[in-house]
Design a protein around this motif. Structure first.
Motif, PDB file in Angstrom:
ATOM      1  N   VAL A  86      69.618 -12.012  81.893  1.00  3.20           N
ATOM      2  CA  VAL A  86      68.655 -10.956  82.227  1.00  3.20           C
ATOM      3  C   VAL A  86      68.203 -10.242  80.959  1.00  3.20           C
ATOM      4  N   TYR A  87      66.890 -10.051  80.853  1.00  4.88           N
ATOM      5  CA  TYR A  87      66.300  -9.379  79.704  1.00  4.88           C
ATOM      6  C   TYR A  87      65.446  -8.217  80.169  1.00  4.88           C
ATOM      7  N   ALA A  88      65.469  -7.126  79.386  1.00  5.90           N
ATOM      8  CA  ALA A  88      64.753  -5.905  79.734  1.00  5.90           C
ATOM      9  C   ALA A  88      63.330  -5.933  79.211  1.00  5.90           C
ATOM     10  N   CYS A  89      62.402  -5.592  80.105  1.00  2.40           N
ATOM     11  CA  CYS A  89      61.005  -5.426  79.725  1.00  2.40           C
ATOM     12  C   CYS A  89      60.545  -4.118  80.348  1.00  2.40           C
ATOM     13  N   ARG A  90      60.381  -3.122  79.509  1.00  2.00           N
ATOM     14  CA  ARG A  90      59.980  -1.802  79.995  1.00  2.00           C
ATOM     15  C   ARG A  90      58.756  -1.349  79.218  1.00  2.00           C
ATOM     16  N   GLY A  91      57.952  -0.527  79.838  1.00  2.00           N
ATOM     17  CA  GLY A  91      56.823   0.048  79.121  1.00  2.00           C
ATOM     18  C   GLY A  91      55.502  -0.637  79.371  1.00  2.00           C
ATOM     19  N   GLY A  92      55.416  -1.417  80.431  1.00  2.00           N
ATOM     20  CA  GLY A  92      54.130  -1.986  80.802  1.00  2.00           C
ATOM     21  C   GLY A  92      53.902  -3.378  80.261  1.00  2.00           C
ATOM     22  N   GLY A  93      52.656  -3.813  80.383  1.00  2.00           N
ATOM     23  CA  GLY A  93      52.286  -5.157  79.992  1.00  2.00           C
ATOM     24  C   GLY A  93      52.287  -6.090  81.179  1.00  2.00           C
ATOM     25  N   SER A  94      51.754  -7.264  80.969  1.00  2.00           N
ATOM     26  CA  SER A  94      51.650  -8.261  82.029  1.00  2.00           C
ATOM     27  C   SER A  94      52.864  -9.187  82.005  1.00  2.00           C
ATOM     28  N   ALA A  95      52.971  -9.997  83.049  1.00  2.00           N
ATOM     29  CA  ALA A  95      54.036 -10.998  83.087  1.00  2.00           C
ATOM     30  C   ALA A  95      53.896 -11.948  81.904  1.00  2.00           C
ATOM     31  N   ALA A  96      52.664 -12.309  81.557  1.00 11.55           N
ATOM     32  CA  ALA A  96      52.430 -13.187  80.405  1.00 11.55           C
ATOM     33  C   ALA A  96      52.892 -12.515  79.111  1.00 11.55           C
ATOM     34  N   ASP A  97      52.623 -11.211  78.978  1.00 14.90           N
ATOM     35  CA  ASP A  97      53.086 -10.462  77.799  1.00 14.90           C
ATOM     36  C   ASP A  97      54.608 -10.481  77.720  1.00 14.90           C
ATOM     37  N   ALA A  98      55.268 -10.278  78.867  1.00 12.90           N
ATOM     38  CA  ALA A  98      56.730 -10.269  78.912  1.00 12.90           C
ATOM     39  C   ALA A  98      57.289 -11.631  78.521  1.00 12.90           C
ATOM     40  N   LEU A  99      56.668 -12.687  79.012  1.00  8.52           N
ATOM     41  CA  LEU A  99      57.125 -14.036  78.664  1.00  8.52           C
ATOM     42  C   LEU A  99      56.950 -14.293  77.169  1.00  8.52           C
ATOM     43  N   LEU A 107      62.846  -9.341  73.350  1.00  6.60           N
ATOM     44  CA  LEU A 107      63.433  -8.607  74.476  1.00  6.60           C
ATOM     45  C   LEU A 107      64.943  -8.517  74.316  1.00  6.60           C
ATOM     46  N   GLN A 108      65.480  -7.383  74.727  1.00  6.43           N
ATOM     47  CA  GLN A 108      66.927  -7.157  74.652  1.00  6.43           C
ATOM     48  C   GLN A 108      67.589  -7.610  75.955  1.00  6.43           C
ATOM     49  N   PRO A 109      68.743  -8.262  75.855  1.00 11.57           N
ATOM     50  CA  PRO A 109      69.464  -8.624  77.080  1.00 11.57           C
ATOM     51  C   PRO A 109      69.999  -7.369  77.779  1.00 11.57           C
ATOM     52  N   ILE A 110      70.024  -7.426  79.095  1.00 11.62           N
ATOM     53  CA  ILE A 110      70.635  -6.369  79.894  1.00 11.62           C
ATOM     54  C   ILE A 110      72.075  -6.785  80.135  1.00 11.62           C
ATOM     55  N   SER A 111      72.999  -5.922  79.782  1.00 13.16           N
ATOM     56  CA  SER A 111      74.410  -6.208  79.973  1.00 13.16           C
ATOM     57  C   SER A 111      74.737  -6.168  81.462  1.00 13.16           C
ATOM     58  N   LEU A 112      75.355  -7.229  81.957  1.00 13.39           N
ATOM     59  CA  LEU A 112      75.712  -7.300  83.370  1.00 13.39           C
ATOM     60  C   LEU A 112      77.161  -6.933  83.605  1.00 13.39           C
TER      61      LEU A 112
END
Length: 113
Positions: A86-99, A107-112
């Protein structure tokens, strides 16, 4: 590899949704072929405990990576058990931007744990 991005609408141009289990759509992208598929989240209005059930949707589509804003504790346990990173995407943008950000290693991993 199949990457899932939580989104507010269908398509890779859709804005990223920061909630995992209650995201309106899951956008699945095959990084080898570039093909994408948008799946409406059947759990968006379900009663509690949607996180682990949403993880099942990801597993059914072969996702090994999730890009989202945040995940709850039960979802985190299910994601970890399913081997989905899992990776964090915060602050807007599109799915394509996130990819693109994920592919670039931004992107930073989210610690589970």
């Amino acid at each position: 590899m199949i990457v899932c991005i939580t989104a507010r609408a269908a398509g890779t141009d859709a804005p990223v949704e920061e909630r995992f289990g209650r995201a309106p759509y899951f956008v699945f992208v095959d990084t080898k072929t570039g093909k994408s598929e948008s799946v409406e989240n059947p759990l968006i209005n379900a009663a509690g405990g949607v996180g682990p059930r949403a993880v099942q949707v990801l597993a059914e589509h072969g996702a090994t990576v999730l890009i989202t804003g945040q995940v709850g504790g039960n979802a985190a346990k299910a994601l970890e058990a399913g081997g989905i990173r899992v990776y964090a995407c915060r602050g807007g943008g599109s799915a394509a931007d996130a990819l693109a950000a994920y592919t670039a290693g931004d992107l930073q991993p989210i610690s589970l744990a």
